[in-house]
Design a protein around this motif. Structure first.
Motif, PDB file in Angstrom:
ATOM      1  N   ARG A  89       0.778  -1.016   0.130  1.00 38.43           N
ATOM      2  CA  ARG A  89      -0.014   0.006   0.047  1.00 38.43           C
ATOM      3  C   ARG A  89       0.776   1.215  -0.039  1.00 38.43           C
ATOM      4  N   GLU A  90       2.090   1.291   0.928  1.00 39.64           N
ATOM      5  CA  GLU A  90       2.829   2.121   0.806  1.00 39.64           C
ATOM      6  C   GLU A  90       3.601   2.603  -0.528  1.00 39.64           C
ATOM      7  N   SER A  91       3.904   1.645  -1.389  1.00 35.07           N
ATOM      8  CA  SER A  91       4.474   1.806  -2.668  1.00 35.07           C
ATOM      9  C   SER A  91       3.519   2.514  -3.623  1.00 35.07           C
ATOM     10  N   ILE A  92       2.175   2.194  -3.513  1.00 32.65           N
ATOM     11  CA  ILE A  92       1.184   2.730  -4.391  1.00 32.65           C
ATOM     12  C   ILE A  92       0.893   4.038  -4.110  1.00 32.65           C
ATOM     13  N   LEU A  93       0.624   4.477  -2.712  1.00 35.29           N
ATOM     14  CA  LEU A  93       0.304   5.621  -2.281  1.00 35.29           C
ATOM     15  C   LEU A  93       1.296   6.670  -2.578  1.00 35.29           C
ATOM     16  N   LYS A  94       2.833   6.401  -2.372  1.00 37.08           N
ATOM     17  CA  LYS A  94       3.676   7.070  -2.432  1.00 37.08           C
ATOM     18  C   LYS A  94       3.858   7.384  -3.968  1.00 37.08           C
ATOM     19  N   THR A  95       3.539   6.504  -4.748  1.00 34.45           N
ATOM     20  CA  THR A  95       3.633   6.574  -6.240  1.00 34.45           C
ATOM     21  C   THR A  95       2.579   7.625  -6.395  1.00 34.45           C
ATOM     22  N   ARG A  96       1.339   7.761  -6.033  1.00 34.69           N
ATOM     23  CA  ARG A  96       0.139   8.850  -6.496  1.00 34.69           C
ATOM     24  C   ARG A  96       0.998   9.900  -6.136  1.00 34.69           C
ATOM     25  N   ASN A  97       1.683  10.002  -4.860  1.00 29.99           N
ATOM     26  CA  ASN A  97       1.921  11.571  -4.435  1.00 29.99           C
ATOM     27  C   ASN A  97       3.278  11.856  -4.973  1.00 29.99           C
ATOM     28  N   PHE A  98       3.893  11.247  -5.774  1.00 29.83           N
ATOM     29  CA  PHE A  98       5.170  11.205  -6.202  1.00 29.83           C
ATOM     30  C   PHE A  98       5.406  12.475  -7.107  1.00 29.83           C
ATOM     31  N   HIS A  99       6.380  13.439  -6.934  1.00 28.56           N
ATOM     32  CA  HIS A  99       6.799  14.491  -7.376  1.00 28.56           C
ATOM     33  C   HIS A  99       8.029  14.715  -8.065  1.00 28.56           C
ATOM     34  N   GLY A 100       8.050  14.801  -9.571  1.00 26.37           N
ATOM     35  CA  GLY A 100       9.227  14.892 -10.325  1.00 26.37           C
ATOM     36  C   GLY A 100       9.691  16.130 -10.861  1.00 26.37           C
ATOM     37  N   ASN A 101      10.379  16.228 -12.069  1.00 23.09           N
ATOM     38  CA  ASN A 101      10.490  17.389 -12.889  1.00 23.09           C
ATOM     39  C   ASN A 101       9.689  17.795 -13.854  1.00 23.09           C
ATOM     40  N   PRO A 102       9.726  18.840 -14.449  1.00 23.78           N
ATOM     41  CA  PRO A 102       8.855  19.352 -15.488  1.00 23.78           C
ATOM     42  C   PRO A 102       9.315  18.697 -16.784  1.00 23.78           C
ATOM     43  N   THR A 103      10.345  18.105 -16.950  1.00 26.17           N
ATOM     44  CA  THR A 103      10.651  17.293 -18.107  1.00 26.17           C
ATOM     45  C   THR A 103      10.426  16.040 -18.258  1.00 26.17           C
ATOM     46  N   ASP A 104      10.037  15.304 -17.053  1.00 24.71           N
ATOM     47  CA  ASP A 104       9.611  13.990 -16.772  1.00 24.71           C
ATOM     48  C   ASP A 104       8.635  13.596 -17.944  1.00 24.71           C
ATOM     49  N   GLU A 120       0.565  14.344 -10.364  1.00 24.07           N
ATOM     50  CA  GLU A 120       1.398  15.368 -10.876  1.00 24.07           C
ATOM     51  C   GLU A 120       1.159  15.286 -12.552  1.00 24.07           C
ATOM     52  N   ILE A 121       0.908  14.155 -13.002  1.00 27.23           N
ATOM     53  CA  ILE A 121       0.581  14.166 -14.372  1.00 27.23           C
ATOM     54  C   ILE A 121      -0.694  14.949 -14.796  1.00 27.23           C
ATOM     55  N   PHE A 122      -1.566  15.303 -13.841  1.00 27.18           N
ATOM     56  CA  PHE A 122      -2.917  16.231 -14.031  1.00 27.18           C
ATOM     57  C   PHE A 122      -2.564  17.352 -13.434  1.00 27.18           C
ATOM     58  N   SER A 123      -2.030  17.663 -12.201  1.00 32.64           N
ATOM     59  CA  SER A 123      -1.903  18.714 -11.714  1.00 32.64           C
ATOM     60  C   SER A 123      -1.049  19.789 -12.144  1.00 32.64           C
ATOM     61  N   GLN A 124       0.201  19.148 -12.639  1.00 29.42           N
ATOM     62  CA  GLN A 124       1.504  19.693 -13.016  1.00 29.42           C
ATOM     63  C   GLN A 124       1.596  19.552 -14.834  1.00 29.42           C
ATOM     64  N   LYS A 125       0.716  18.749 -15.475  1.00 24.16           N
ATOM     65  CA  LYS A 125       0.509  18.538 -16.858  1.00 24.16           C
ATOM     66  C   LYS A 125       1.750  17.909 -17.293  1.00 24.16           C
ATOM     67  N   ARG A 126       2.216  17.097 -16.553  1.00 21.99           N
ATOM     68  CA  ARG A 126       3.383  16.127 -17.187  1.00 21.99           C
ATOM     69  C   ARG A 126       3.136  15.459 -18.491  1.00 21.99           C
ATOM     70  N   LYS A 127       4.143  15.302 -19.302  1.00 22.64           N
ATOM     71  CA  LYS A 127       3.987  14.512 -20.634  1.00 22.64           C
ATOM     72  C   LYS A 127       3.714  13.093 -20.212  1.00 22.64           C
ATOM     73  N   ASN A 128       2.429  12.470 -20.853  1.00 22.95           N
ATOM     74  CA  ASN A 128       2.072  11.347 -20.465  1.00 22.95           C
ATOM     75  C   ASN A 128       1.690  10.527 -21.873  1.00 22.95           C
ATOM     76  N   ILE A 129       2.161   9.308 -21.957  1.00 19.77           N
ATOM     77  CA  ILE A 129       1.620   8.614 -23.015  1.00 19.77           C
ATOM     78  C   ILE A 129       0.923   7.236 -22.771  1.00 19.77           C
ATOM     79  N   VAL A 130      -0.172   6.915 -23.081  1.00 21.15           N
ATOM     80  CA  VAL A 130      -0.998   5.988 -22.981  1.00 21.15           C
ATOM     81  C   VAL A 130      -1.501   5.043 -23.895  1.00 21.15           C
TER      82      VAL A 130
END
Length: 291
Positions: free
Chosen positions: A22-37, A117-127
């Motif tokens: 549960r920790e690995s998933i919840l911390k991934t949800r709250n992960f913060h990276g860089n604008p170029t990620d 952050e995919i949504f809040s910071q508009k990180r580039k995301n390929i689905v």
């Protein structure tokens, strides 16, 4: 120290099995990276490893792709929510070791558990999406061939597994809920979310690669580089790469067929899958990819 969960658990309506907590998933949800990620969001068995290799070639160059193997994939393209069975290391912690830029991350999470952050910071995301029938066949083989997942395989045959798949009683839950939600995101926010289909990568490789390059702001490949990329990421090349050496990750690569389900599905299972697809997508034109 966080206890590694090697059994099944459900988190916010989604089934997880194997090397997660549960920790690995919840911390991934709250992960913060860089604008170029750059993120890669896929449901399991929908061409993830294939697309990872394609993106390594596009972002870092064909030489990097040629010289990288299975042991490099976790550092070049971390699996964020994964928790390594032996070292108890979280996938998102590997980000600290990354030296390449932009950084590439993969995950299989539905929208409500994905890195927000995919949504809040508009990180580039390929689905990447794949027909649910081929996805289910590949996932059944994955359960039977992957040593970690064999203990969770409760079906005696494909028909039984397909019933589990229909109910969302498989890792990462319902394909239909996962796909519907990500399709909605890609359509609402196309500026940072690119939707591609596995089948298009198979049948319209050059055009799909051009779309990815345009989305990422990368130069268009010339004919020679495009051909090299296709050869370097072919099923034959990747099967050889992931089955050699001590990595023993051959279960990651399947035949990569489109429509292989037709030789394996019963008429009853086919009807059940089509009913689930129509129920989820209604008259949306996208069902042409899934029926």
């Amino acid at each position: 120290m966080t206890q590694l969960l090697q059994n099944s658990f459900t988190l916010e309506g989604v089934l997880f099995q194997g090397s997660f907590s549960r920790e690995s998933i919840l911390k991934t949800r709250n992960f913060h990276g860089n604008p170029t990620d750059i993120y890669l969001s896929t449901y399991p068995r929908t061409g993830t490893t294939w697309t990872q290799n394609i993106l390594i070639g596009l972002v870092f160059g064909l030489d990097k792709l040629r010289n990288s193997g299975p042991s490099d994939l976790g550092l070049l393209f971390p699996y964020l929510e994964f928790q390594a069975p032996s070292s108890r290391t979280f996938g998102y912690e590997r980000v600290k070791l990354m030296t390449e830029s932009p950084r590439l991350f993969k995950h299989h999470l539905p929208t409500h558990l994905a890195p927000q952050e995919i949504f809040s910071q508009k990180r580039k995301n390929i689905v990447v999406l794949r027909n649910p029938k081929d996805t289910a066949v590949s996932l059944d083989k994955f359960y039977r061939n992957n040593p970690i997942y064999q203990k969770f395989c409760t079906s005696d045959n494909l028909d039984q597994f397909l019933d589990h798949f229909l109910e969302g009683d498989v890792i990462y839950g319902s394909w239909w809920r996962w796909t519907r939600d990500w399709v909605d995101v890609c359509r609402e926010y196309p500026e940072n979310n690119l939707l591609i289909h596995y089948e298009d990568l198979r049948h319209q490789f050059n055009e799909t690669i051009d779309r990815i390059n345009s989305f990422l702001g990368l130069p268009r490949l010339n004919a020679t580089s495009m051909n090299d990329l296709q050869l370097l990421t072919s099923v034959e090349t990747m099967t050889e790469k992931y089955e050699e050496g001590s990595a023993k990750t051959g279960f990651m690569i399947n035949k990569g067929q489109v429509g292989g389900w037709k030789d394996l599905f019963s008429k009853e299972s086919e009807a059940k899958f089509d009913e689930a697809t129509r129920k989820s997508f209604g008259d949306d034109f996208i069902i042409e990819k899934f029926i």
